[in-house]
Design a protein around this motif. Structure first.
Motif: not given
Length: 55
Positions: A12-33
């Motif tokens: 569960i921990m490994l899946t959640s970290w992979l989901t965050f680092s591969l899917l969610i984080q690039p989407k969040l970093l693409s936003f401009t303030p």
């Protein structure tokens, strides 16, 4: 002691970290303030001293 059994929790921990680092984080970093920071000249304000009654 079931707390030391990493069988379900490690996956569960490994899946959640992979989901965050591969899917969610690039989407969040693409936003401009909307309000980007800018360099503002620092001008100190003049303050008056406090009128102490005993001085």
């Amino acid at each position: 002691m079931p707390q030391l059994n990493p069988n379900p929790w490690f996956f569960i921990m490994l899946t959640s970290w992979l989901t965050f680092s591969l899917l969610i984080q690039p989407k969040l970093l693409s936003f401009t303030p909307h309000n980007p920071p800018y360099n503002k000249d620092f001008t100190p304000t003049k303050t008056s001293s406090w009128p102490w009654p005993w001085s």
